[in-house]
Design an enzyme around this catalytic site. Structure first.
Site, PDB file in Angstrom:
ATOM      1  N   ASP A  36      -2.141  -0.475   4.856  1.00  0.00           N
ATOM      2  CA  ASP A  36      -3.012   0.178   3.873  1.00  0.00           C
ATOM      3  C   ASP A  36      -4.092   1.009   4.547  1.00  0.00           C
ATOM      4  O   ASP A  36      -4.423   0.785   5.706  1.00  0.00           O
ATOM      5  CB  ASP A  36      -3.696  -0.902   3.019  1.00  0.00           C
ATOM      6  CG  ASP A  36      -3.110  -0.952   1.631  1.00  0.00           C
ATOM      7  OD1 ASP A  36      -2.118  -0.265   1.377  1.00  0.00           O
ATOM      8  OD2 ASP A  36      -3.677  -1.687   0.800  1.00  0.00           O
ATOM      9  N   LYS A  57      -2.948   4.586   0.247  1.00  0.00           N
ATOM     10  CA  LYS A  57      -3.035   5.403  -0.967  1.00  0.00           C
ATOM     11  C   LYS A  57      -4.419   6.040  -1.020  1.00  0.00           C
ATOM     12  O   LYS A  57      -5.421   5.389  -0.803  1.00  0.00           O
ATOM     13  CB  LYS A  57      -2.804   4.559  -2.217  1.00  0.00           C
ATOM     14  CG  LYS A  57      -1.430   3.949  -2.245  1.00  0.00           C
ATOM     15  CD  LYS A  57      -1.114   3.348  -3.582  1.00  0.00           C
ATOM     16  CE  LYS A  57      -1.955   2.149  -3.898  1.00  0.00           C
ATOM     17  NZ  LYS A  57      -1.520   0.939  -3.211  1.00  0.00           N
ATOM     18  N   MET A 171     -15.284  -0.935  -5.265  1.00  0.00           N
ATOM     19  CA  MET A 171     -14.878   0.385  -5.777  1.00  0.00           C
ATOM     20  C   MET A 171     -15.894   0.948  -6.764  1.00  0.00           C
ATOM     21  O   MET A 171     -15.532   1.605  -7.735  1.00  0.00           O
ATOM     22  CB  MET A 171     -13.493   0.283  -6.479  1.00  0.00           C
ATOM     23  CG  MET A 171     -12.389  -0.198  -5.560  1.00  0.00           C
ATOM     24  SD  MET A 171     -10.868  -0.599  -6.442  1.00  0.00           S
ATOM     25  CE  MET A 171     -11.210  -2.263  -7.019  1.00  0.00           C
TER      26      MET A 171
END
Ligand code: SAH
Length: 254
Positions: A36, A57, A171
């Site tokens: 990741d 991503k 986030m």
């Protein structure tokens, strides 16, 4: 043919020493490692001969964009394991904390692939700890709530404020303004200690330790960037005071 398997492995919050012995062993066994974006590449020294595949991503804001690579990664894991490979799926922090590890486990289970989960230190614990913030502390906080600031249904601000637990938002940097305003509107005092930790546990990391009222403005002034965590609650007052102040001065001078 020897059947393959998949390890869903937590790489820890950033510092390459904050990884488990089990993770190191799984990396040593791996034929393929799917990595990741948030994983510290230094950890890959443990992978020796394995093929390293970057499946990081980007653009986490678009759910359509996000869902396609996710399914692609799941299919890739199944295909590699069916071909007899030992696959390590390496994720930042802990694989089951906002890492979509649960989804991947279910996809593997459905495909009949053997899957082992290797826990890691989540950023929400490791990053605060690295600047002296215990997420729980007798007399200050009897619990901690991990919140995904992004994706999913609207947050229950009143419940979060009333919980009196330490709040750790993942986030959330892009919504910091709104998070602080909503928590104050829901009843948390303007002087409630609040911190934003950028690249926690890493040498390049920075942090802002201040109050709920000032956090958004100070973080914007210092141009703090992702990945970053927001920590709100009395435990933030235990942060190592010397470090943040010195760094804040540097940020202002720059
Ligand atoms: N599974 C990961 C979280 C993935 S969600 C874990 O358990 O830690 C990604 C979010 O984690 C980022 O947006 C950021 O809020 C947080 N994050 C990850 N690593 C971080 C770090 N080193 N410092 C600060 N925040 C971090």
């Amino acid at each position: 043919m020897k059947p393959g398997k998949v390890y869903l492995v937590g790489a820890g919050p950033g510092d390459p020493e904050l990884i488990t012995l089990k993770a190191v062993r799984a990396l040593g066994e791996a034929d393929v490692v799917l990595v990741d974006a948030l994983v510290n590449r230094d950890i890959l020294v443990h992978a020796r001969e394995a093929r390293i595949v970057d499946v990081g991503k980007r653009g986490r804001c678009s759910s359509t964009y996000r869902s396609t690579p996710q399914r692609f990664i799941e299919k890739l894991m199944v295909r590699l394991a069916r071909a007899g490979n030992v696959v390590v799926r390496l994720k930042g922090g802990d694989p089951f904390v906002f890492g979509r590890g649960g989804e991947e486990m279910l996809a593997l289970r459905e495909a009949g692939i053997s899957c082992e989960v290797v826990s890691g230190i989540t950023a929400g614990i490791g990053a605060p700890a690295s600047i002296g913030i215990p997420v729980t502390h007798r007399g200050l906080s009897r619990g901690v709530t991990f919140v995904a600031a992004h994706g999913g249904p609207p947050l229950e601000w009143a419940a979060l404020a009333a919980s009196r637990t330490t709040l750790v938002f993942y986030m959330g940097l892009a919504r910091l303004d709104e998070i602080a305003a909503q928590l104050m509107a829901a009843g948390l005092g303007a002087s409630t200690p609040a911190a934003v930790i950028e690249q926690g546990t890493l040498a390049a990391g920075r942090e802002i330790v201040t109050s709920l009222e000032r956090i958004a403005q100070e973080v914007a002034a210092a141009r703090i960037a992702a990945p970053a965590l927001i920590v709100v609650g009395e435990v933030v007052s235990l942060a190592d005071a010397a470090k943040p102040v010195a760094r804040r001065e540097l940020a202002h001078a720059a």
